[in-house]
Design an enzyme around this catalytic site. Structure first.
Site, PDB file in Angstrom:
ATOM      1  N   LYS A 161       0.827  -1.205   0.000  1.00 58.65           N
ATOM      2  CA  LYS A 161       0.000   0.000   0.000  1.00 58.65           C
ATOM      3  C   LYS A 161       0.861   1.254   0.000  1.00 58.65           C
ATOM      4  O   LYS A 161       0.647   2.174  -0.803  1.00 58.65           O
ATOM      5  CB  LYS A 161      -0.923   0.016   1.218  1.00 58.65           C
ATOM      6  CG  LYS A 161      -1.885   1.202   1.240  1.00 58.65           C
ATOM      7  CD  LYS A 161      -2.307   1.580   2.640  1.00 58.65           C
ATOM      8  CE  LYS A 161      -1.225   2.356   3.358  1.00 58.65           C
ATOM      9  NZ  LYS A 161      -1.672   2.887   4.669  1.00 58.65           N
TER      10      LYS A 161
ATOM     11  N   ASP B 202      -6.218   1.088   1.030  1.00 57.29           N
ATOM     12  CA  ASP B 202      -6.195   1.209   2.484  1.00 57.29           C
ATOM     13  C   ASP B 202      -7.548   0.771   3.029  1.00 57.29           C
ATOM     14  O   ASP B 202      -8.364   0.192   2.311  1.00 57.29           O
ATOM     15  CB  ASP B 202      -5.840   2.639   2.905  1.00 57.29           C
ATOM     16  CG  ASP B 202      -6.931   3.646   2.546  1.00 57.29           C
ATOM     17  OD1 ASP B 202      -7.938   3.265   1.907  1.00 57.29           O
ATOM     18  OD2 ASP B 202      -6.782   4.824   2.918  1.00 57.29           O
TER      19      ASP B 202
END
Length: 229
Positions: free
Chosen positions: A135, A153
């Site tokens: 991420k 996320d």
């Protein structure tokens, strides 16, 4: 009660799955056309530090920390020379600050030793840095280097699932489903659309379905019967 209709005035029952997903994405794009990262940074390295700090911490809190921190320290060399306790004192209002301080210093040392003081520009290399997962690497690639990437996320994972854009059970699987659905040139923007929708409307608790521009298309809308009347 006010009836909310989306801008395209299309009803879920008259559309196939692909058409619904495309309409949902169009609404997100129109609603959050100017959305961008809430983290403040001026260099790719600063974005790496800010993104590491943002784990389980509000972006506004991260910005308050980095406003002072980046005035004093903003290069890998400067961070690499810090003692962990010194950095901890600067970021102690941030969640998990001890582990974050350890990772930021270790990542800075690796950047100096392995990458000549420059933050690497590939996902594979970024993910070798302590504290940088997929991420965070995608956030850096998209926002700092302009490389097509879609970071997932908690907001993106939740909202994509609720809107029917993904059926995945993990963030990595969600990313793979979204990048098949969205053109590469919009991956970075789509990340921001989904985040801002998750923050403003599709919150984790008590989502604001009556105020949602996606309400008549969303398969998870809790007020569907009232909206479809």
């Amino acid at each position: 009660m006010v009836v909310i209709q989306n801008k395209t005035n299309l009803r879920e029952k008259s559309m196939n799955e692909k058409e619904k997903q495309e309409a949902i994405l169009d609404i997100l794009e129109n609603t959050y056309a100017n959305a961008t990262t809430a983290l403040n940074f001026s260099t790719p390295f600063e974005l790496m530090v800010a993104t590491i700090l943002s784990a389980q911490t509000n972006d506004n809190q991260v910005n308050r920390i980095t406003q002072d921190l980046f005035r004093r320290l903003n290069t890998p060399q400067q961070f690499a020379e810090l003692e962990q306790e010194e950095l901890e004192q600067s970021i102690k209002t941030c969640g998990l600050y001890k582990n974050k301080a350890k990772n930021i210093i270790a990542a800075s040392k690796m950047i100096m030793e392995r990458f000549g003081g420059m933050l690497p520009r590939t996902r594979e290399e970024l993910m070798t840095l302590p504290g940088v997962g997929r991420k965070t690497a995608n956030v850096i690639l998209s926002n700092a280097f302009g490389v097509p990437a879609l970071a997932v996320d908690t907001h993106v994972f939740r909202v994509a699932g609720r809107l029917g854009l993904s059926t995945a059970k993990t963030p990595d699987e969600t990313e793979q489903q979204l990048i098949k659905l969205i053109p590469p040139e919009k991956w970075g923007n789509a990340h921001h659309w989904l985040i801002w929708h998750g923050r403003k409307i599709c919150t984790a608790r008590n989502p604001k379905c009556q105020a949602c521009p996606e309400a008549s298309l969303c398969p998870s809308c809790k007020d569907r019967e009232e909206i479809d009347q």
